[in-house]
Design a protein around this motif. Sequence first.
Motif, PDB file in Angstrom:
ATOM      1  N   MET A  35       0.671  -1.166  -0.138  1.00  0.00           N
ATOM      2  CA  MET A  35       0.030  -0.003  -0.003  1.00  0.00           C
ATOM      3  C   MET A  35       0.858   1.161  -0.009  1.00  0.00           C
ATOM      4  O   MET A  35       1.870   1.253   0.873  1.00  0.00           O
ATOM      5  N   ASP A  36       0.562   2.151  -0.719  1.00  0.00           N
ATOM      6  CA  ASP A  36       1.460   3.321  -1.091  1.00  0.00           C
ATOM      7  C   ASP A  36       1.147   4.387   0.119  1.00  0.00           C
ATOM      8  O   ASP A  36      -0.011   4.372   0.666  1.00  0.00           O
ATOM      9  N   GLY A  37       2.167   5.110   0.326  1.00  0.00           N
ATOM     10  CA  GLY A  37       2.023   6.227   1.279  1.00  0.00           C
ATOM     11  C   GLY A  37       3.148   6.540   2.171  1.00  0.00           C
ATOM     12  O   GLY A  37       4.343   6.145   1.914  1.00  0.00           O
ATOM     13  N   GLN A  38       3.013   7.235   3.315  1.00  0.00           N
ATOM     14  CA  GLN A  38       4.051   7.720   4.318  1.00  0.00           C
ATOM     15  C   GLN A  38       4.506   6.322   5.114  1.00  0.00           C
ATOM     16  O   GLN A  38       3.518   5.491   5.328  1.00  0.00           O
ATOM     17  N   PRO A  39       5.777   6.088   5.180  1.00  0.00           N
ATOM     18  CA  PRO A  39       6.143   4.806   5.922  1.00  0.00           C
ATOM     19  C   PRO A  39       5.904   5.224   7.407  1.00  0.00           C
ATOM     20  O   PRO A  39       5.802   6.110   7.938  1.00  0.00           O
ATOM     21  N   SER A  40       5.524   3.920   8.145  1.00  0.00           N
ATOM     22  CA  SER A  40       5.132   3.920   9.354  1.00  0.00           C
ATOM     23  C   SER A  40       6.502   4.132  10.133  1.00  0.00           C
ATOM     24  O   SER A  40       7.757   4.328   9.639  1.00  0.00           O
ATOM     25  N   SER A  41       6.212   4.711  11.518  1.00  0.00           N
ATOM     26  CA  SER A  41       7.421   4.917  12.360  1.00  0.00           C
ATOM     27  C   SER A  41       8.350   3.666  12.495  1.00  0.00           C
ATOM     28  O   SER A  41       9.575   3.752  12.397  1.00  0.00           O
ATOM     29  N   ALA A  42       7.939   2.430  12.587  1.00  0.00           N
ATOM     30  CA  ALA A  42       8.639   1.432  12.490  1.00  0.00           C
ATOM     31  C   ALA A  42       9.413   0.970  11.328  1.00  0.00           C
ATOM     32  O   ALA A  42      10.837   0.869  11.394  1.00  0.00           O
ATOM     33  N   ASP A  43       8.787   1.381  10.192  1.00  0.00           N
ATOM     34  CA  ASP A  43       9.567   1.130   8.734  1.00  0.00           C
ATOM     35  C   ASP A  43      10.760   2.251   8.764  1.00  0.00           C
ATOM     36  O   ASP A  43      11.709   2.099   8.275  1.00  0.00           O
ATOM     37  N   ASP A  44      10.359   3.408   9.362  1.00  0.00           N
ATOM     38  CA  ASP A  44      11.447   4.664   9.204  1.00  0.00           C
ATOM     39  C   ASP A  44      12.436   4.196  10.167  1.00  0.00           C
ATOM     40  O   ASP A  44      13.703   4.474   9.954  1.00  0.00           O
ATOM     41  N   ARG A  45      12.156   3.767  11.118  1.00  0.00           N
ATOM     42  CA  ARG A  45      13.491   3.241  12.157  1.00  0.00           C
ATOM     43  C   ARG A  45      14.188   2.060  11.504  1.00  0.00           C
ATOM     44  O   ARG A  45      15.414   2.170  11.813  1.00  0.00           O
ATOM     45  N   VAL A  46      13.540   1.246  10.880  1.00  0.00           N
ATOM     46  CA  VAL A  46      14.454   0.042  10.010  1.00  0.00           C
ATOM     47  C   VAL A  46      15.219   0.784   8.915  1.00  0.00           C
ATOM     48  O   VAL A  46      16.554   0.647   9.029  1.00  0.00           O
ATOM     49  N   THR A  47      14.635   1.645   8.273  1.00  0.00           N
ATOM     50  CA  THR A  47      15.374   2.254   7.207  1.00  0.00           C
ATOM     51  C   THR A  47      16.532   3.328   7.694  1.00  0.00           C
ATOM     52  O   THR A  47      17.598   3.249   7.348  1.00  0.00           O
ATOM     53  N   ARG A  48      16.339   3.808   8.835  1.00  0.00           N
ATOM     54  CA  ARG A  48      17.509   4.519   9.311  1.00  0.00           C
ATOM     55  C   ARG A  48      18.582   3.850  10.058  1.00  0.00           C
ATOM     56  O   ARG A  48      19.731   4.012   9.598  1.00  0.00           O
ATOM     57  N   SER A  49      18.368   2.513  10.498  1.00  0.00           N
ATOM     58  CA  SER A  49      19.264   1.824  11.162  1.00  0.00           C
ATOM     59  C   SER A  49      20.191   1.002   9.814  1.00  0.00           C
ATOM     60  O   SER A  49      21.323   0.727   9.711  1.00  0.00           O
ATOM     61  N   LEU A  50      19.186   0.635   8.834  1.00  0.00           N
ATOM     62  CA  LEU A  50      19.870   0.041   7.654  1.00  0.00           C
ATOM     63  C   LEU A  50      21.009   1.059   6.973  1.00  0.00           C
ATOM     64  O   LEU A  50      22.033   0.731   6.501  1.00  0.00           O
ATOM     65  N   TYR A  51      20.606   2.310   6.655  1.00  0.00           N
ATOM     66  CA  TYR A  51      21.414   3.285   6.111  1.00  0.00           C
ATOM     67  C   TYR A  51      22.579   3.537   6.907  1.00  0.00           C
ATOM     68  O   TYR A  51      23.737   3.812   6.377  1.00  0.00           O
ATOM     69  N   ALA A  52      22.293   3.622   8.273  1.00  0.00           N
ATOM     70  CA  ALA A  52      23.406   3.880   9.128  1.00  0.00           C
ATOM     71  C   ALA A  52      24.490   2.833   8.912  1.00  0.00           C
ATOM     72  O   ALA A  52      25.845   3.275   8.975  1.00  0.00           O
ATOM     73  N   ARG A  53      24.160   1.654   8.823  1.00  0.00           N
ATOM     74  CA  ARG A  53      25.180   0.679   8.778  1.00  0.00           C
ATOM     75  C   ARG A  53      25.905   0.627   7.631  1.00  0.00           C
ATOM     76  O   ARG A  53      26.976   0.386   7.479  1.00  0.00           O
ATOM     77  N   MET A  54      25.218   0.959   6.515  1.00  0.00           N
ATOM     78  CA  MET A  54      25.645   0.917   4.977  1.00  0.00           C
ATOM     79  C   MET A  54      26.781   1.990   5.039  1.00  0.00           C
ATOM     80  O   MET A  54      27.609   1.903   4.526  1.00  0.00           O
ATOM     81  N   HIS A  55      26.268   3.166   5.712  1.00  0.00           N
ATOM     82  CA  HIS A  55      27.181   4.594   5.657  1.00  0.00           C
ATOM     83  C   HIS A  55      28.398   4.283   6.453  1.00  0.00           C
ATOM     84  O   HIS A  55      29.534   4.542   5.993  1.00  0.00           O
ATOM     85  N   GLN A  56      28.070   3.613   7.554  1.00  0.00           N
ATOM     86  CA  GLN A  56      29.289   3.425   8.417  1.00  0.00           C
ATOM     87  C   GLN A  56      30.541   2.618   8.106  1.00  0.00           C
ATOM     88  O   GLN A  56      31.477   2.505   8.277  1.00  0.00           O
ATOM     89  N   ARG A  57      29.770   1.431   7.577  1.00  0.00           N
ATOM     90  CA  ARG A  57      30.741   0.264   7.161  1.00  0.00           C
ATOM     91  C   ARG A  57      30.752  -0.015   5.846  1.00  0.00           C
ATOM     92  O   ARG A  57      31.622  -0.994   5.583  1.00  0.00           O
ATOM     93  N   GLY A  58      30.349   0.913   5.090  1.00  0.00           N
ATOM     94  CA  GLY A  58      30.547   0.560   3.543  1.00  0.00           C
ATOM     95  C   GLY A  58      29.975  -0.508   2.993  1.00  0.00           C
ATOM     96  O   GLY A  58      30.083  -1.141   2.142  1.00  0.00           O
ATOM     97  N   GLU A  59      28.824  -1.321   3.587  1.00  0.00           N
ATOM     98  CA  GLU A  59      28.159  -2.274   3.254  1.00  0.00           C
ATOM     99  C   GLU A  59      27.058  -2.116   2.121  1.00  0.00           C
ATOM    100  O   GLU A  59      26.544  -0.947   2.111  1.00  0.00           O
ATOM    101  N   SER A  60      26.834  -3.070   1.117  1.00  0.00           N
ATOM    102  CA  SER A  60      25.798  -3.020   0.345  1.00  0.00           C
ATOM    103  C   SER A  60      24.542  -2.957   1.047  1.00  0.00           C
ATOM    104  O   SER A  60      24.485  -3.566   2.157  1.00  0.00           O
ATOM    105  N   LEU A  61      23.422  -2.645   0.457  1.00  0.00           N
ATOM    106  CA  LEU A  61      22.047  -2.782   1.026  1.00  0.00           C
ATOM    107  C   LEU A  61      21.864  -4.343   1.397  1.00  0.00           C
ATOM    108  O   LEU A  61      21.371  -4.725   2.667  1.00  0.00           O
ATOM    109  N   PRO A  62      22.062  -5.274   0.637  1.00  0.00           N
ATOM    110  CA  PRO A  62      21.637  -6.647   0.745  1.00  0.00           C
ATOM    111  C   PRO A  62      22.653  -7.219   1.979  1.00  0.00           C
ATOM    112  O   PRO A  62      22.266  -7.870   2.939  1.00  0.00           O
ATOM    113  N   GLU A  63      23.972  -6.736   2.110  1.00  0.00           N
ATOM    114  CA  GLU A  63      24.917  -7.072   3.021  1.00  0.00           C
ATOM    115  C   GLU A  63      24.282  -6.586   4.673  1.00  0.00           C
ATOM    116  O   GLU A  63      24.317  -7.227   5.355  1.00  0.00           O
ATOM    117  N   ALA A  64      24.058  -5.487   4.486  1.00  0.00           N
ATOM    118  CA  ALA A  64      23.559  -4.550   5.901  1.00  0.00           C
ATOM    119  C   ALA A  64      22.200  -5.301   6.069  1.00  0.00           C
ATOM    120  O   ALA A  64      22.211  -5.589   7.175  1.00  0.00           O
TER     121      ALA A  64
END
Length: 327
Positions: free
Chosen positions: A1-30
Amino acid sequence: MDGQPSSADDRVTRSLYARMHQRGESLPEAADELGLAAAEIDRARDQLTRLDLLNPETQTAADVTVTLKRTLQNTHRLLDGLVEQHVRTAALAKHYLRLPEQADNHAHIEFFPWLNRSDQLSERINELAELAEIEVLGMHPIAAWTRESLEEGLARSETTMRNGVRMRALHAQIALSNPLIREFMGRWRRLDIEVRVAPVIPTRMLIYDRRTAVVQADPHDPEAGSILIRGGSLVKSLAAIYDYCWTTASEPDDVPRSADGVTLTEQQRAVLRMLAAGQKDSAIARSMGVSTRTVTRLVGELTAMLGASSRFQAGVRAARLGLLDVS
């Protein structure tokens, strides 16, 4: 369903991006290291793509600073609404010209209906060009140009330039795909007329010495007529908007050109806009009410047409060429 991400999805996305950014991992790896479910990965990927924080080719984290800079460079698009607001204000003023009270007692406004525009307005523009002493600013969206009309404008510009007046002209990037415009653009530049191009030209406008402006009454309807504004703060505001558009525009030689005669259908343009936003074929199909197979076929055709190496690049290249902004 399209729309704004939920707060839970937002937390997951931020955690995923933080790990990718800090460790240089790709999205699948992180995502694998974080133990994310397939649905969570898909939602996070969609959100990072919308925020332009995911490199589509490598699936690695894009730099936030670079993304912010790119976003700021595109803010001139927001000026469209402001320009239209100024122009519509001037259009409304034509209905109150007989009232003795004016919001700006120093402004004089004339309205030129479309029917007699070619005669009366052309005469007035010729007069203004001859009287200009310092600079003439031009903003030119796509139009049905002819060699005759361009020659007439060039002759007028030659007269103005001989008087030592600085001339600047803003054109739509897509105009570079027109051989006639490319020919005259070279002739303008040989006269020392300064020319720049931008993906979006919000309205047709001429400004003389920052004291007089001629603007299209309705940016979306050339037949709505034109308005001449002489003096007053409105002309200064329009000149300030022009200055900003000029600053963010590009030299013609710095802009990639599409092949002569490249045109897009509304369907193709809609697909490219959604590709540039990072949407998947399934989402594009739902939005357009067509099958995913149809979207996949259109994406393949557009990628080849634009010489792009990926679907995302096709959308970005079309935006840089100004193809998405032609009405």
